[in-house]
Design a protein around this motif. Structure first.
Motif, mmCIF file in Angstrom:
data_model
loop_
_atom_site.group_PDB
_atom_site.id
_atom_site.type_symbol
_atom_site.label_atom_id
_atom_site.label_comp_id
_atom_site.label_asym_id
_atom_site.label_seq_id
_atom_site.Cartn_x
_atom_site.Cartn_y
_atom_site.Cartn_z
ATOM 1 N N THR A 180 10.368 -40.004 24.933
ATOM 2 C CA THR A 180 9.852 -41.172 25.654
ATOM 3 C C THR A 180 8.449 -41.547 25.195
ATOM 4 O O THR A 180 8.137 -42.723 25.077
ATOM 5 N N CYS A 183 8.672 -42.598 21.074
ATOM 6 C CA CYS A 183 9.548 -43.683 20.588
ATOM 7 C C CYS A 183 9.617 -44.835 21.569
ATOM 8 O O CYS A 183 9.540 -44.639 22.781
ATOM 9 N N GLU A 184 9.844 -46.016 21.023
ATOM 10 C CA GLU A 184 10.267 -47.131 21.856
ATOM 11 C C GLU A 184 11.765 -46.977 22.116
ATOM 12 O O GLU A 184 12.450 -46.209 21.421
ATOM 13 N N VAL A 185 12.261 -47.745 23.052
ATOM 14 C CA VAL A 185 13.693 -47.756 23.344
ATOM 15 C C VAL A 185 14.458 -48.115 22.074
ATOM 16 O O VAL A 185 14.070 -49.046 21.359
#
Lengths: 492, 492
Positions: A180, A183-185
């Motif tokens: 989380t 990284c981005e989604v």
């Protein structure tokens, strides 16, 4: 048990990572045991795959969000084998015909030692500071102890520092938090496959981060290689492939000792992987939860923290827990070591949701500082028992003529049952798995580890003799029956 | 301490929830104490606000994702007051001029009772099943105990069921899990404000769920109302406002007893709120973490689980923990009760990341089943001590002529220091808060609870006499100095 579909991508056969089809070699000198070779009808293997954990199901609850349904689906499907097992658990006295669990990677060999140590009176201390809101990174006394512990057992060239330690309730949570905050989604981590499949959920359920599998293959392609060998070429290939699909890769996950291979990386290999990551500005998460479960003296294990110089210390994050090395997966204690204070702080912020009891933090500090017990009692005995159990199972497998991969670390043997499949398909692998379960022995099938060669199974040997013996009898019974089916199949 | 900006929206003055500007009334018969009235220069209050936790900061780390930076920001900013406090904690012997913490809602009155009980030999049991991977919902023996415990203390009309119980490491985690499984990214929950501000993070950091504040006001607008009264009209207004902004609201959070108001909802009020939610198909999360901390006998507390019939049982989810009622925020034990098996399963799936030690699960079962100790020793003594501490602080406040809201539940008094602000602004509120901190007493300011009337503070009274006494002396010193400043201000 669950499997996820992988979106495969064609790759040029001339690329450095392209698949060789030369014969497999036995490589006993390396501690690995293999026999047989790829069947002629087998297709070339894919080199990488970008996971899409949402591909297999649809929203089925009027009460849940779509991600809530995804999360529930993971529970429902992951529990299939275990639900069956828990409804019919083997018990020597009360349910001798119940299921033997050789699927869950737990060390059940040392509960006597652990119970004695954890029951000592020094383990129950209740003081106000332990009952109040903690420092979410973990109490300082525990982080200090973890830093000393890792300095010693990882053989770090300089003492490790408590401010680089974050303590939380297990490595599953740590994967979730790291995914989380890094990284981005929709972004991704590289991971060599086969790998401990639960990581798929850990990075996805909260973090919506995907895994890009770097598929390894059993075939030995050169003198210096071993089955399922990870190479920088394969990493480069998978990264390039993911990039070409527009998938942004932010990190690399290494498991060392590896699960399910029981393999360890040499310092040279580690350095190569870390340099690869540095070239591409990738974070490296090194999961070392089996680092003290190297039971074969001849295997030289090297923690990433033992390296004299890390290529990119600000992007190197080390994970450890007591779940495996101290056989206490129910204790829920894990830890991150990172020099990157941004990462440590961001993970700490999420530790509100991954906190562990002050009383347990005290217990863990007591345990980790008790070097006499660890060095004189626990580790020698644990290693001796692991080795004996491993010897028993590997000899049984040899007697059955079953090839396997195992190198003296971890709780499992990676078993090649490909010759027992009438066809090299995941459906046949699943059928064989169910046949084991019907015959009251639970194994883990290769799909759960994203293994692309159907027919591999992980067999956990870290259990008491009477259960192992019975479990192996049942395995043998299935294989002897199944073997006939496989041999009969062509005549159909 | 942190504050979040709220995107305010104008609302029609003719709507049912529009703000009355009539004078405030004292309402002593209701157990509430108020005095003074709104200053003439105060603007009408906003009726609701949609939170946007990302509005205040920017990505500042090359190593973190944008959400990782958000998560880190919450840590950095939330810790400001507490960092100062932890660097200079009051200690009677070693640091008598250190900071007294009247800001953190912890019950420090009963560590003697808790230490004695938790140190008894029945609390240390180590058996293999507690060291192995648990059922992620919580061990069955604990869920059974929780069901019995809640049946008894919530006075449920029928026995509650273990299959509706999920156990995890605290209500922070539960908010995180519920937000994620009930909402898509960007959706929202309604919450009456002022409210325990950490919930903003709990639903946002992992879940990316926002809160729509239903702003309550101190002014008493009718005979049947009390300060900061929640009405269905206000709920309807906020929901309509959020909808008009395109914000999808999926649920309503109720805290009962309320934090920071120390208020409790009557069964009639509860029913009204639940019916409102049912009309709009909203989930209701009822946070009852202070349910056993109602120390005033005259206050009739009713758990939502005591209601004869829930309007929408499939969308009613109850939260409880030992953090407050057993004064053990560091123990990390919370529980969900819901009849909705989809929700229970989805939350359980996330419990891999919110698990608590098997040893702690055993301890909690032992504690919850010890009714003799709870009923004969702990609760009577705890309530007597809370009441005495509350009496002391409320009398101090009366002597200072300070209005406050408090109704005999919880650990805090909601104190009206508006007259000490030279101007009714959040900046002045912050200045007063810093002045308290400079004078070595930590309080919580109203902005942290999304209170829209600057000048309210939460003062925690559940502490030992010597610390309370010193803390109140420091509060008095600041206010007496500050009072002069405030009175002088108009002449500037």
């Amino acid at each position: 048990m669950f499997t996820l579909p992988q979106k495969d991508s064609g790759t040029p056969t001339t690329s450095p990572g392209s698949v060789s089809t030369q014969g497999l070699h036995s490589n006993r000198g390396d501690g690995l045991e293999r026999e047989g070779s790829r069947k002629p009808d087998q297709k070339p293997l894919k080199l990488y795959g970008v996971g899409d954990p949402t591909a297999m199901f649809f929203s089925d609850s009027p009460y849940l969000s779509s991600r809530g349904s995804t999360i529930k689906w993971f529970w429902d499907s992951a529990e299939e084998g275990y639900r069956t097992y828990h409804m019919d658990e083997y018990d020597e006295d009360e349910n001798p015909s119940g299921i033997i669990n050789l699927g869950t990677s737990e060390n059940k060999l040392c509960f006597d030692l652990l119970s004695r140590r954890l029951s000592q009176s020094d383990m129950l201390r209740v003081e106000p500071s332990l009952l109040q809101y903690p420092d979410w990174r973990g109490h300082l006394f525990l982080r200090e102890e973890v830093a000393r512990f890792l300095s010693f057992y990882c053989r770090s060239p300089a003492p490790l520092k408590p401010e680089n330690v974050v303590v939380l309730n297990g490595c599953a949570s740590l994967f979730s938090a790291l995914a989380t905050v890094l990284c981005e989604v929709g972004e991704a981590f590289l991971i060599p496959a086969p790998y401990y499949g639960a990581i798929t959920q850990h990075v996805y359920l909260y973090g919506n981060v995907r895994l890009v599998c770097v598929y390894l293959e059993s075939e030995v392609t050169g003198l210096e290689t071993r089955p399922f060998q990870l190479t920088v070429e394969k990493l480069e290939m998978a990264l390039a492939g993911a990039n070409s699909e527009g998938v942004k890769v932010k990190g690399l996950i290494l498991i060392n000792p590896q699960n399910p291979l029981g393999d360890v990386y040499s310092p040279g290999e580690l350095q190569e992987y870390l340099k690869f990551a540095k070239r591409h500005e990738l974070h490296v998460m090194v999961d070392e939860v089996y680092m003290l479960s190297v039971f074969e003296e001849s295997v030289g294990y090297h923690s990433v923290l033992s390296l004299e110089r890390l290529p990119d210390p600000q992007r190197t994050h080390v994970m450890w827990a007591t779940s495996k090395d101290f056989g206490m997966s129910g204790l829920r204690f894990g830890t991150l070591y990172t020099e990157n204070q941004d990462v440590a702080t961001a993970v700490s912020s999420l530790c509100r949701y991954h906190g562990l009891s002050g009383l347990v933090q005290y217990q863990m500090a007591q345990l980790l500082r008790d070097r006499d017990w660890i060095n004189q009692v626990y580790l020698p005995e644990n290693h001796a028992r692991l080795k004996a159990a491993h010897t028993y199972v590997s000899e049984e497998l040899r007697a059955l003529g079953i090839p396997f991969v195992s190198r003296g670390a971890g709780f499992f043997i990676w078993v090649d049952l490909r010759k027992y499949l009438p066809a090299a398909t995941s459906e046949e692998e699943m059928l064989l798995w169910r046949r084991f379960l019907d015959n009251k022995v639970l194994l883990s099938f290769g799909q759960a580890f994203e293994c692309k060669e159907p027919g591999w199974f992980r067999l956990v040997f870290s259990d008491k003799t009477h259960r192992l013996r019975l479990g192996m009898q049942r395995v043998r019974r299935v294989l002897e029956g199944k073997s006939q089916v496989a041999e009969d199949a062509p005549s159909c």
